[in-house]
Design a protein around this motif. Structure first.
Motif, PDB file in Angstrom:
ATOM      1  N   LEU A 144     -13.586  29.782  11.316  1.00  0.00           N
ATOM      2  CA  LEU A 144     -13.258  28.374  11.515  1.00  0.00           C
ATOM      3  C   LEU A 144     -12.747  28.107  12.930  1.00  0.00           C
ATOM      4  O   LEU A 144     -13.102  27.106  13.553  1.00  0.00           O
ATOM      5  N   ALA A 145     -11.925  29.014  13.425  1.00  0.00           N
ATOM      6  CA  ALA A 145     -11.419  28.871  14.793  1.00  0.00           C
ATOM      7  C   ALA A 145     -12.568  28.943  15.797  1.00  0.00           C
ATOM      8  O   ALA A 145     -12.607  28.185  16.778  1.00  0.00           O
ATOM      9  N   LEU A 146     -13.507  29.847  15.550  1.00  0.00           N
ATOM     10  CA  LEU A 146     -14.675  29.970  16.423  1.00  0.00           C
ATOM     11  C   LEU A 146     -15.516  28.703  16.366  1.00  0.00           C
ATOM     12  O   LEU A 146     -16.025  28.243  17.407  1.00  0.00           O
ATOM     13  N   SER A 147     -15.660  28.126  15.190  1.00  0.00           N
ATOM     14  CA  SER A 147     -16.434  26.890  15.041  1.00  0.00           C
ATOM     15  C   SER A 147     -15.774  25.737  15.787  1.00  0.00           C
ATOM     16  O   SER A 147     -16.455  24.931  16.427  1.00  0.00           O
ATOM     17  N   ARG A 148     -14.445  25.651  15.707  1.00  0.00           N
ATOM     18  CA  ARG A 148     -13.744  24.582  16.432  1.00  0.00           C
ATOM     19  C   ARG A 148     -13.916  24.744  17.937  1.00  0.00           C
ATOM     20  O   ARG A 148     -14.136  23.760  18.660  1.00  0.00           O
ATOM     21  N   ALA A 149     -13.810  25.968  18.410  1.00  0.00           N
ATOM     22  CA  ALA A 149     -13.987  26.216  19.844  1.00  0.00           C
ATOM     23  C   ALA A 149     -15.413  25.880  20.279  1.00  0.00           C
ATOM     24  O   ALA A 149     -15.629  25.292  21.346  1.00  0.00           O
ATOM     25  N   ARG A 196     -18.556  19.316  25.693  1.00  0.00           N
ATOM     26  CA  ARG A 196     -18.316  19.335  27.143  1.00  0.00           C
ATOM     27  C   ARG A 196     -19.615  19.399  27.937  1.00  0.00           C
ATOM     28  O   ARG A 196     -19.651  19.002  29.104  1.00  0.00           O
ATOM     29  N   ASN A 197     -20.690  19.920  27.327  1.00  0.00           N
ATOM     30  CA  ASN A 197     -21.982  20.002  28.002  1.00  0.00           C
ATOM     31  C   ASN A 197     -22.714  18.680  27.809  1.00  0.00           C
ATOM     32  O   ASN A 197     -23.172  18.363  26.724  1.00  0.00           O
ATOM     33  N   LYS A 198     -22.828  17.887  28.856  1.00  0.00           N
ATOM     34  CA  LYS A 198     -23.382  16.548  28.735  1.00  0.00           C
ATOM     35  C   LYS A 198     -24.839  16.561  28.288  1.00  0.00           C
ATOM     36  O   LYS A 198     -25.262  15.714  27.485  1.00  0.00           O
ATOM     37  N   THR A 199     -25.617  17.520  28.794  1.00  0.00           N
ATOM     38  CA  THR A 199     -27.030  17.578  28.420  1.00  0.00           C
ATOM     39  C   THR A 199     -27.181  17.872  26.935  1.00  0.00           C
ATOM     40  O   THR A 199     -27.930  17.200  26.215  1.00  0.00           O
ATOM     41  N   VAL A 200     -26.468  18.880  26.462  1.00  0.00           N
ATOM     42  CA  VAL A 200     -26.544  19.258  25.052  1.00  0.00           C
ATOM     43  C   VAL A 200     -25.988  18.151  24.168  1.00  0.00           C
ATOM     44  O   VAL A 200     -26.570  17.803  23.133  1.00  0.00           O
TER      45      VAL A 200
END
Length: 241
Positions: A6-11, A18-22
C-alpha cells in the motif's frame, strides 16, 4: 494487500501525477475522448450505435490510462534504477509489481465507470446484462496491464512509450470498429482483441445470445495468457543498455 504494498502504491500514485505527460495521457485524454464520442451519437440512436460508442470509450480508457501508463511507469522506474532498488529489498517481485500497478488499475476502473455514466446521462440505453459488461471490463483492463508490462521491456524511455504502445492502441480500436461495421462477425474479427471486446460489449448492452459470448471470452483469455508469457520473457528489472 500488505502495508508495504500500500505504501508503494501511494508513492507510485504521487510519481505518476508529477509526470505531466503520463498524467495527461492517463486522465485528460481518455475523458475528453469519451465525451467526444458520447456527444457524437445522434438522438434516438440504435442500441448498436451506443454499443460501438461504449466499446470505443472503454478501449480508449484502457489504451491510454492502463496500457500507456503501465508502459511509461515501468520503463521510467527501471531506467532510474528504482525497480532495481526495490528488488534488492524484502518485497517479493510480485508484491513490487502489484504495488506499482495497483494505482493504474484503480484509475482505469474509475475512468471506465465515469465514461459509462457519461454515456448513460447522454442517452445510452440501460445495459441489459451488467455482469457480462463487468467481466468484459475486467478482462480489458487485465489485457492492457499485461500488454503494457510486456511493452515496457521493449521501450527504452518513458517518452518512447507513446510510440511503442501505439500499435496496440490501433489494434484495440481497429478491431472494435471492424466488428461494429460488419453485419456478420467472423472468427477472424473475434481473433482481434478489440473485436472480441466489442462483441462482448454489444451482447451485454443488447442482452442477445449470451451463449454466443463464449468465443469472445475465450479469445480475450487466450490473449491475456499469451501476453503474460511475453511479459515474463521481455520484462526487465535493470536498465536497457
Amino acid at each position: 494487500m500488505s502495508s508495504a504494498v500500500l505504501a508503494l502504491s501511494r508513492a507510485e500514485s504521487k510519481l505518476l501525477l508529477r509526470n505531466k505527460t503520463v498524467a495527461t495521457c492517463a486522465t485528460l485524454l481518455p475523458m475528453l475522448m469519451g465525451l467526444f464520442l458520447a456527444y457524437s451519437v445522434p438522438e434516438n440512436a440504435a442500441a448498436r450505435v451506443w454499443s460501438t460508442t461504449l466499446s470505443l470509450q472503454l478501449l480508449t480508457v484502457f489504451g491510454f490510462t492502463v496500457c500507456f501508463t503501465v508502459t511509461a511507469a515501468l520503463t521510467s522506474r527501471r531506467e532510474d534504477l528504482y525497480l532495481k532498488r526495490l528488488r534488492s529489498g524484502e518485497l517479493a517481485e510480485s508484491a513490487i509489481l502489484t504495488g506499482l500497478l495497483a494505482p493504474v488499475v484503480v484509475l482505469g476502473v474509475v475512468q471506465a465507470v465515469a465514461v459509462l455514466v457519461i454515456a448513460a446521462v447522454l442517452g445510452a440505453p440501460v445495459v441489459a446484462n451488467p455482469l457480462l459488461l463487468a467481466v468484459a471490463m475486467l478482462l480489458g483492463i487485465a489485457l492492457c496491464v499485461v500488454a503494457g508490462t510486456a511493452t515496457s521491456g521493449r521501450t527504452s524511455t518513458a517518452e518512447q512509450a507513446q510510440i511503442t504502445t501505439l500499435p496496440w492502441f490501433l489494434v484495440l480500436l481497429g478491431g472494435a470498429v471492424w466488428v461494429s461495421m460488419s453485419a456478420e462477425i467472423t472468427p477472424f474479427m473475434l481473433a482481434v482483441p478489440g473485436g472480441a471486446f466489442a462483441d462482448l460489449v454489444h451482447r451485454s448492452t443488447t442482452g442477445t445470445n449470451l451463449l454466443g459470448a463464449l468465443p469472445a471470452l475465450a479469445v480475450l483469455l487466450a490473449w491475456i495468457a499469451v501476453l503474460t508469457i511475453l511479459s515474463r520473457t521481455w520484462f526487465r528489472w535493470d536498465p536497457r543498455t
